[in-house]
Write an enzyme that holds these catalytic residues in place. Structure first.
Site, PDB file in Angstrom:
ATOM      1  N   CYS A 219       0.834  -1.305   0.009  1.00  0.00           N
ATOM      2  CA  CYS A 219       0.175  -0.114  -0.379  1.00  0.00           C
ATOM      3  C   CYS A 219       0.809   0.978   0.422  1.00  0.00           C
ATOM      4  CB  CYS A 219      -1.100   0.045   1.044  1.00  0.00           C
ATOM      5  SG  CYS A 219      -0.067  -0.166   3.048  1.00  0.00           S
ATOM      6  N   THR A 252       2.962  -2.254   4.057  1.00  0.00           N
ATOM      7  CA  THR A 252       3.557  -1.303   3.262  1.00  0.00           C
ATOM      8  C   THR A 252       4.070  -0.277   3.168  1.00  0.00           C
ATOM      9  OG1 THR A 252       4.802  -0.769   5.461  1.00  0.00           O
ATOM     10  CG2 THR A 252       2.579  -0.621   5.949  1.00  0.00           C
ATOM     11  N   ASP A 253       4.351   0.655   1.977  1.00  0.00           N
ATOM     12  CA  ASP A 253       5.372   1.441   1.421  1.00  0.00           C
ATOM     13  C   ASP A 253       6.093   1.304   2.969  1.00  0.00           C
ATOM     14  OD1 ASP A 253       7.524   1.808  -0.028  1.00  0.00           O
ATOM     15  OD2 ASP A 253       6.297   2.609  -1.364  1.00  0.00           O
ATOM     16  N   TRP A 254       7.748   1.942   2.280  1.00  0.00           N
ATOM     17  CA  TRP A 254       8.300   2.591   3.554  1.00  0.00           C
ATOM     18  C   TRP A 254       7.553   3.368   4.421  1.00  0.00           C
ATOM     19  CZ3 TRP A 254       8.656  -2.259   2.213  1.00  0.00           C
ATOM     20  CH2 TRP A 254      10.400  -3.204   2.459  1.00  0.00           C
ATOM     21  N   GLY A 255       7.506   2.847   5.638  1.00  0.00           N
ATOM     22  CA  GLY A 255       6.995   4.447   6.945  1.00  0.00           C
ATOM     23  C   GLY A 255       5.586   4.988   5.936  1.00  0.00           C
TER      24      GLY A 255
END
Ligand code: BGC
Length: 723
Positions: A219, A252-255
């Site tokens: 996401c 998740t995408d990073w963060g």
């Protein structure tokens, strides 16, 4: 053939192993994988499950992301590594074609082969999950990450995405693709898109990848209609998991996680890299998720589901049968054990072959292929030469100098070497041809000087873009405009003024403006896109006619920037006002003449289309083929070559679709003087529209038109059928 457990195989054997044959028949079904996963997760404590779903923190692990390991029952720390064109942060890997250029092959088999060799490299490096392919639509041509994906059309994205997925997972690696618009929506903006457009344009490629068995989806950073993507119940649960029946994990995408409880309840299954703010050591999940469960804020079943999805994807890929030790050290490169992944150069061969198959011949007055009698060739432009900073010396390839073979950002890999256009042309031309060159884009006198008495002058230019954490020359990821970089337009003009046999070569991440296109001395324009490490060899193969070009544009090249339906939008709310009219659909709907149409590309041969025959099958079984079209394509030229007949469908007017939608293409190799019959099958899905009210796809009813041609604007045969 199942890829053997590698524990017992020495690295030298690995290096010489040819690309394994497809293993998909041996991959488990989701049901089989779930049965094993449920049994495993049933033995896990809550803390074990939480470890499985939570990343171990930014820059604290071997890979760009790793999950926590569980000891008893044993479940490994999964290594997640970028990216869509190869293994990032690793030595001795292949740096091949970017997504946009792979798409330009319009060749299913090559797209599969690319997925397959990349999967093999992730596997041999011990990366369980490959963070690619990217299948987000190039809605705005200046969008910085458009080159990571497969262009402006959902059908093409769907084919390219699913072939890549099949290729990667046939090597027992789990491909993960970013869910919805992340590549092109400004970081932390809201992509506001109506539900029909969401499904027909943006979800379409994901649906095809889910059919191909994709195990993971990421996401994105942006909001979707005002809700953070990683806590958007509608896209994660309703669309992806319920409507598409996706049984893998959403990560998740990073963060990109913005909350602990809402994201868990909305269908998120894994947080990466695990931190709230990258590197802060805190997590929305980890011990917090255990607490939410203990406090009754998140049902334990939900955490069980997360862990089951992750372990099921792992079983499905056969990774329980033995998986290579992770040799990636993303944040401590020097300590990485050496693992050679392409010892016999098979992957490099695919890259060269694909680079040539992807080169789009935009115009040609007959100067190409270059004649064998040439005595002197002038090569002009920094884009023909080496990267002045040295290979892999800029952070994530954000150099903006030298020849352009990929964009910049997390979707890059290190070049093992880079054959520049100069190198490729020089070695193919041989010692009998005098090759003069200048890499100075600003010294127009010099460019004129070396070009004027050459038999042919080849002038190079480029335009780059990337991910927004890196800025090159004021381009913060997205391009500031669509013009060529480094004085390109003036350089091309100067060379064309000086030499009546000018060939223009453009390496670009996406469309560029071409104010010089009508210059009478420009005899050919070649578009090799972003070809990767074999750039110069692939180009020389095409320029000298060793390969007959057959690349096709995966995006429209407009005459003016304003002709495009969508532009970089600095506002928080990015309204997708063009709705279904993305790319060529907008040009068709508004009768705007493109400079080069979607699907365009010339050959050194000449192909004719005849005998379009259409059959409608009203009583096809559910999901089946409702119509077929057959066309005969004959090679009327004097060279063997490949053609890409494309089938576009015009829907009944009541369906409210743009004038025509790509619904089939085939790359066919035809010997000179021979012909081939090409059949397109249109499935129920191909002929349906999405109804937001009932949340269903319905087959449109009425008169359909089938347009078969050599591009979206070069229709050769037309027919109709009624449903
Ligand atoms: C990018 C992703 C990438 C991730 C890990 C993010 O900044 O958007 O595409 O997979 O970093 O490197």
């Amino acid at each position: 053939m199942r890829v053997p457990s590698l524990a017992a195989i020495s690295m030298s054997i690995l290096a010489s192993m040819a690309l394994a044959a497809p293993t998909s028949n041996n991959l488990l079904t989701w049901d089989e994988a779930y049965a094993k996963a449920e049994a495993l997760v049933a033995k896990m404590t809550l803390e074990d499950k939480v470890a499985t779903v939570t990343g171990e923190g930014w820059e604290k692990t071997k890979c760009v992301g790793n999950t926590g390991a569980v000891e008893d029952p044993a479940f490994p720390s999964l290594c997640l590594e970028d990216g869509p064109l190869g293994v990032r942060f690793a030595d001795n890997v292949t740096a091949g074609l970017s997504g946009i250029t792979a798409a330009a092959t319009f060749d299913r088999e090559l797209l599969y082969k690319r997925g397959s060799y990349m999967g093999r490299e992730f596997y041999l490096k011990g990366a369980h999950m490959a963070l690619g392919p990217c299948v987000d639509i190039m809605r705005s041509p200046a969008g910085g990450r458009g080159w990571e994906g497969f262009g402006e059309d959902p059908y093409l994205q769907g084919v390219a995405g699913s072939e890549t997925v099949k290729g990667i997972q046939d090597q027992n690696v789990l491909p993960l693709s970013t869910l919805l618009m992340s590549c092109f929506a400004p970081f932390k903006s809201s992509s506001n898109v109506d539900d029909r457009t969401l499904h027909e344009i943006y979800v379409w490629p994901y649906a095809r990848m889910v059919e191909a068995g994709i195990g993971g989806v990421m996401c994105s950073y942006n909001q979707i209609d005002g809700t953070w993507a990683c806590e958007d119940e509608y896209t994660m649960n309703t669309v992806l998991k319920q409507q598409l029946g996706f049984r893998g994990l959403v990560m998740t995408d990073w963060g990109a996680q913005m909350s602990g409880i809402p994201s868990a309840l909305a269908g998120l299954d894994m947080t990466m890299p695990g931190d709230i703010v990258m590197g802060d050591g805190y997590s929305w999940w980890g011990p917090n998720l255990t607490k939410y469960v203990n406090d009754g804020d998140v049902p334990e079943d939900r955490v069980t589901d997360m862990a089951t999805r992750i372990t099921a994807a792992w079983y499905k890929m056969g990774q329980d049968k033995g998986f290579p030790e992770t040799s990636i050290r993303a944040f401590d490169r020097d300590s990485a054990p050496e693992v050679i992944v392409d010892g016999n150069k098979e992957h490099a061969k695919i890259v060269r072959e694909m680079g040539a198959a992807a080169a789009v011949l935009l115009t040609n007055d007959g100067i190409l292929p270059l004649s064998d009698d040439l005595k002197k060739i002038a090569i002009v432009g920094s884009d023909a030469g080496p990267i002045p900073m040295g290979l892999n010396n800029c952070s994530d390839q954000a150099c903006g100098a030298g020849t352009l073979a990929m964009g910049w950002g997390s979707g890059t890999a290190d070049f093992p070497y880079l054959i520049t256009p100069y190198d490729g042309i020089k070695s193919r031309a041989g010692d009998d041809v005098d090759i003069v060159h200048t890499y100075d884009d600003w010294d127009l006198d010099k460019a004129t000087d070396i070009s004027k008495d050459a038999d042919v002058a080849i002038v190079f230019s480029n335009a780059a873009s990337g991910e927004e954490y890196l800025e090159v020359d004021g381009n913060v990821g997205d391009r500031k405009n669509l013009t060529l970089w480094h004085n390109g337009d003036n350089l091309i003009q100067a060379v064309a003024d000086a030499n009546e046999n000018t060939v223009v070569v453009i390496h670009a991440v996406g469309p560029v403006l071409m104010p010089w296109i009508d210059h009478p001395n420009i005899k050919a324009v070649v578009w090799p896109g972003l070809p990767g490490q074999e750039s110069g060899n692939s180009l020389a193969d095409v320029l000298f006619g060793d390969v007959n070009p057959s690349g096709r544009l995966p995006h429209t090249i407009a005459k003016n920037e304003e002709d495009y339906p969508a532009h970089i939008d600095p506002n928080f709310n990015v309204e997708y006002t063009e709705k279904l009219e993305v790319g060529y659909k907008h040009f068709d709907a508004h009768d705007i003449e493109p400079l080069f149409a979607f699907g365009h590309g010339l050959s050194y041969s000449k192909f004719e289309y005849s005998q379009l025959k259409i059959n409608a099958h009203k009583k096809a079984k559910k999901g089946g083929v409702l119509a077929t079209a057959t066309v005969t394509v004959s090679n009327e030229g004097d060279r063997d070559g490949a053609e890409v007949p494309q089938a576009y469908i015009g829907f009944p007017e009541s369906a409210g679709e743009p004038p025509k939608l790509l619904r089939g293409f085939e790359k066919v190799f035809i010997k000179k003087g021979k012909k081939a019959k090409v059949t397109f099958e249109f499935t129920e899905m191909d002929l349906s529209t999405f109804d937001p009210e009932s949340q269903e796809w319905n087959v449109a009813s009425g008169d359909f038109t089938v347009y078969v041609g050599a591009s979206s604007r070069d229709i050769r045969q037309t027919g109709t059928f009624t449903l």
